[in-house]
Enzyme design. Structure first.
Site, PDB file in Angstrom:
ATOM      1  N   SER A 160       0.617  -1.408   0.036  1.00 38.56           N
ATOM      2  CA  SER A 160      -0.353   0.143   0.122  1.00 38.56           C
ATOM      3  C   SER A 160       0.858   0.840  -0.333  1.00 38.56           C
ATOM      4  O   SER A 160      -0.018   2.201  -0.114  1.00 38.56           O
ATOM      5  CB  SER A 160      -0.947   0.302   1.261  1.00 38.56           C
ATOM      6  OG  SER A 160      -2.128  -0.420   0.612  1.00 38.56           O
ATOM      7  N   LYS A 163       0.053   3.844  -2.687  1.00 39.65           N
ATOM      8  CA  LYS A 163      -1.066   4.507  -2.768  1.00 39.65           C
ATOM      9  C   LYS A 163       0.002   5.696  -3.023  1.00 39.65           C
ATOM     10  O   LYS A 163      -1.043   6.494  -3.674  1.00 39.65           O
ATOM     11  CB  LYS A 163      -1.998   3.587  -2.188  1.00 39.65           C
ATOM     12  CG  LYS A 163      -2.498   2.792  -2.200  1.00 39.65           C
ATOM     13  CD  LYS A 163      -2.993   2.210  -1.087  1.00 39.65           C
ATOM     14  CE  LYS A 163      -3.519   0.639  -1.143  1.00 39.65           C
ATOM     15  NZ  LYS A 163      -4.539   0.381  -0.271  1.00 39.65           N
ATOM     16  N   TYR A 288      -2.831  -2.336 -10.670  1.00 41.20           N
ATOM     17  CA  TYR A 288      -2.930  -2.347  -8.840  1.00 41.20           C
ATOM     18  C   TYR A 288      -2.203  -2.685  -8.499  1.00 41.20           C
ATOM     19  O   TYR A 288      -1.288  -2.582  -7.979  1.00 41.20           O
ATOM     20  CB  TYR A 288      -5.130  -2.143  -8.645  1.00 41.20           C
ATOM     21  CG  TYR A 288      -4.538  -1.975  -7.252  1.00 41.20           C
ATOM     22  CD1 TYR A 288      -3.877  -0.900  -6.403  1.00 41.20           C
ATOM     23  CD2 TYR A 288      -4.916  -3.207  -6.596  1.00 41.20           C
ATOM     24  CE1 TYR A 288      -4.136  -1.393  -5.159  1.00 41.20           C
ATOM     25  CE2 TYR A 288      -4.957  -2.957  -5.093  1.00 41.20           C
ATOM     26  CZ  TYR A 288      -5.245  -1.721  -4.321  1.00 41.20           C
ATOM     27  OH  TYR A 288      -4.946  -1.963  -2.953  1.00 41.20           O
ATOM     28  N   TYR A 340      -4.254   3.374   7.158  1.00 41.32           N
ATOM     29  CA  TYR A 340      -5.241   2.732   7.487  1.00 41.32           C
ATOM     30  C   TYR A 340      -6.662   3.430   8.594  1.00 41.32           C
ATOM     31  O   TYR A 340      -6.232   4.458   8.999  1.00 41.32           O
ATOM     32  CB  TYR A 340      -5.278   1.662   7.830  1.00 41.32           C
ATOM     33  CG  TYR A 340      -4.607   0.413   6.438  1.00 41.32           C
ATOM     34  CD1 TYR A 340      -4.934   0.936   5.031  1.00 41.32           C
ATOM     35  CD2 TYR A 340      -3.203   0.120   7.037  1.00 41.32           C
ATOM     36  CE1 TYR A 340      -3.742   0.206   4.905  1.00 41.32           C
ATOM     37  CE2 TYR A 340      -2.180  -0.875   6.613  1.00 41.32           C
ATOM     38  CZ  TYR A 340      -2.609  -1.066   4.680  1.00 41.32           C
ATOM     39  OH  TYR A 340      -1.695  -1.021   3.933  1.00 41.32           O
ATOM     40  N   VAL A 358       0.878  -3.401   4.276  1.00 42.18           N
ATOM     41  CA  VAL A 358       0.884  -4.668   4.949  1.00 42.18           C
ATOM     42  C   VAL A 358       2.298  -5.929   4.572  1.00 42.18           C
ATOM     43  O   VAL A 358       2.099  -6.882   5.540  1.00 42.18           O
ATOM     44  CB  VAL A 358      -0.286  -5.606   4.789  1.00 42.18           C
ATOM     45  CG1 VAL A 358      -1.518  -5.005   5.165  1.00 42.18           C
ATOM     46  CG2 VAL A 358      -0.325  -5.481   3.099  1.00 42.18           C
TER      47      VAL A 358
END
Length: 462
Positions: A160, A163, A288, A340, A358
């Site tokens: 992540s 992102k 992605y 998160y 993660v």
């Protein structure tokens, strides 16, 4: 004498002053070893900094000359990088006492080693099987100072953390207004892969799965997915100072094979007409998954974070990669949404823009100061690295780096941006001057923030 002659400084005056500062034996010679030692104490790697050109010139000299540079040779070698070199010698880099900073960071790292709580991400087989004990940290300042400890050169998947860069690319290519017609800017307060959208039928922000898929749909549109991915990877390599950023095919396969929730989110957004026109869902999710599977190290991620800290300019290559406005928008979202559903607690406790993944990575940006990457695979209930969270908390407890630390003038924290000797001297001089001028309010203020009235200046005055 012509007027211009009186205004021209003596030739090579700056080079001469630097040379004298490094000529410790006063024999009219400076050795390569002396230069390297000064850089080492300052946290600058001569081979991985903007001073690389200087050392290329030194390397081209005969070996015996490298250990006894005269003024002329020294001046010629440092000329391409004289501004940065001057700041190194004068102790004017962004973290002036970098050796002290590094020692403190090393102690925090050591304190976190014993924490074996948490567990690897279980829903992606490749991450579940990663070595849990791995722990690395890397730091790059905006001046190219660097610190590394532990497993900083072990590769892991970006997950992540990607992102942040996908968002920057989407904004660079489409503009803020268009991007945020398709994705919101608010924290969701939900788990990162929650099957939910905001009241407008859009993903809440670009830092959760739904929003990241949306930004992927906006990057390099009109190209084949292979070309889109390669262009993204090239940007990552530029952020990582032109080092090789890999691709973990096994992780990508694991991502694809367990992507039921992501597919559900994608179809839900398609039903709500959230995607740009003519978006191909298969290609969007493929892109992605590939970006999440980029293979990086702590060292590379810290360079990336350092580039964001420098407003989009890589601190090693000095190349601009993103505009400062794009980076400002990204850091704003990292501050509010990057961790998160722990993001609110993180903002309260740590107070710095950050993004976790993660795989166990956490990147932290201290604007105009440095970028940090901490990597340790064991995660807490929110999906953040246990050691990463613990390290960040301990770091802001020890250093004045929280966004609002300047409010607490009585803090006992270390300010890494100010030389300890300089800070102490300035405080003593200011207190003495205030007292000598009878400025009672200034004296009371200085005493209230911890100034020592019995401390003497350079000649013992109090």
């Amino acid at each position: 004498m012509p007027l211009t002659a009186t205004l021209t400084p003596p030739k090579k005056e700056e080079e001469t002053l630097l040379f004298r500062a490094l000529d410790t034996d006063h024999d009219g010679r400076v050795s390569r070893q002396t230069i390297e030692q000064v850089l080492k104490v300052s946290g600058v790697d001569p081979r991985q900094s903007q001073l690389a050109e200087t050392f290329d010139l030194i390397d081209a000299l005969p070996e015996e000359q490298q250990s006894q540079l005269d003024l002329e040779t020294f001046s010629r070698c440092i000329k391409p990088n004289i501004s940065l070199f001057t700041r190194v010698v004068k102790g004017e880099l962004v973290i002036p006492d970098f050796h002290i900073f590094g020692r403190e960071i090393g102690q925090i790292f050591q304190d976190c080693l014993s924490d074996t709580s948490g567990a690897n991400a279980g829903y992606i087989p490749e991450l579940r099987n990663a070595a849990s004990e791995r722990f690395g940290i890397s730091i790059f300042t905006v001046d190219g100072q660097q610190y590394h400890r532990g497993d900083c050169d072990e590769a892991f998947s970006a997950q992540s953390t990607t992102k942040t860069i996908n968002y920057c690319l989407a904004v660079e290519q489409n503009g803020l207004d268009l991007v945020h017609r398709h994705v919101g800017r608010e924290p969701s307060g939900r788990v990162f892969n929650e099957l939910t959208l905001n009241d407008a039928g859009l993903p809440h922000n670009p830092m959760i799965n739904a929003g990241a898929m949306m930004t992927c749909s906006l990057v390099n549109r009109g190209l084949a997915v292979d070309e889109r991915f390669e262009r993204i990877r090239q940007v990552w390599q530029e952020l990582a100072s032109d080092t090789e950023v890999g691709f973990d095919e096994a992780v990508c396969r694991s991502e694809s094979a367990t992507a039921h929730r992501n597919w559900a989110l994608a179809h839900y957004m398609m039903e709500k007409n959230a995607f740009p026109e003519n978006t191909d869902l298969s290609e969007t999710l493929d892109l992605y998954f590939r970006t999440c599977s980029l293979s990086v190290t702590c060292r590379q991620m810290a360079m990336l974070a350092g580039s964001l800290a420098a407003g989009g300019v890589n601190p090693i290559t000095n190349h601009r990669i993103f505009s400062s406005l794009t980076v400002q928008a990204c850091l704003s979202l990292m501050s509010s949404c990057g961790m998160y559903d722990y993001s609110g607690e993180w903002a309260f406790r740590v107070g710095l823009p950050a993004k976790s993944g993660v795989s166990g990575a956490v990147i932290i940006v201290v604007p105009n100061v440095m970028g940090i990457c901490i990597w340790s695979p064991r995660l807490d209930a929110c999906g953040n690295s246990v050691r990463g969270i613990r390290f960040a908390k301990a770091m802001v407890d020890r250093f004045s780096l929280h966004a609002f630390d300047s409010i607490d003038l009585r803090t006992n924290k270390i300010n890494p941006l100010v030389s300890r000797i300089q800070a102490e001297s300035q405080e003593k001089a200011t207190l003495i001057e205030a007292a000598s001028n009878g400025d009672l309010m200034a004296v009371q203020h200085l005493l209230s923030i911890g100034a020592d009235p019995s401390a003497g200046d350079y000649d013992g005055r109090t």
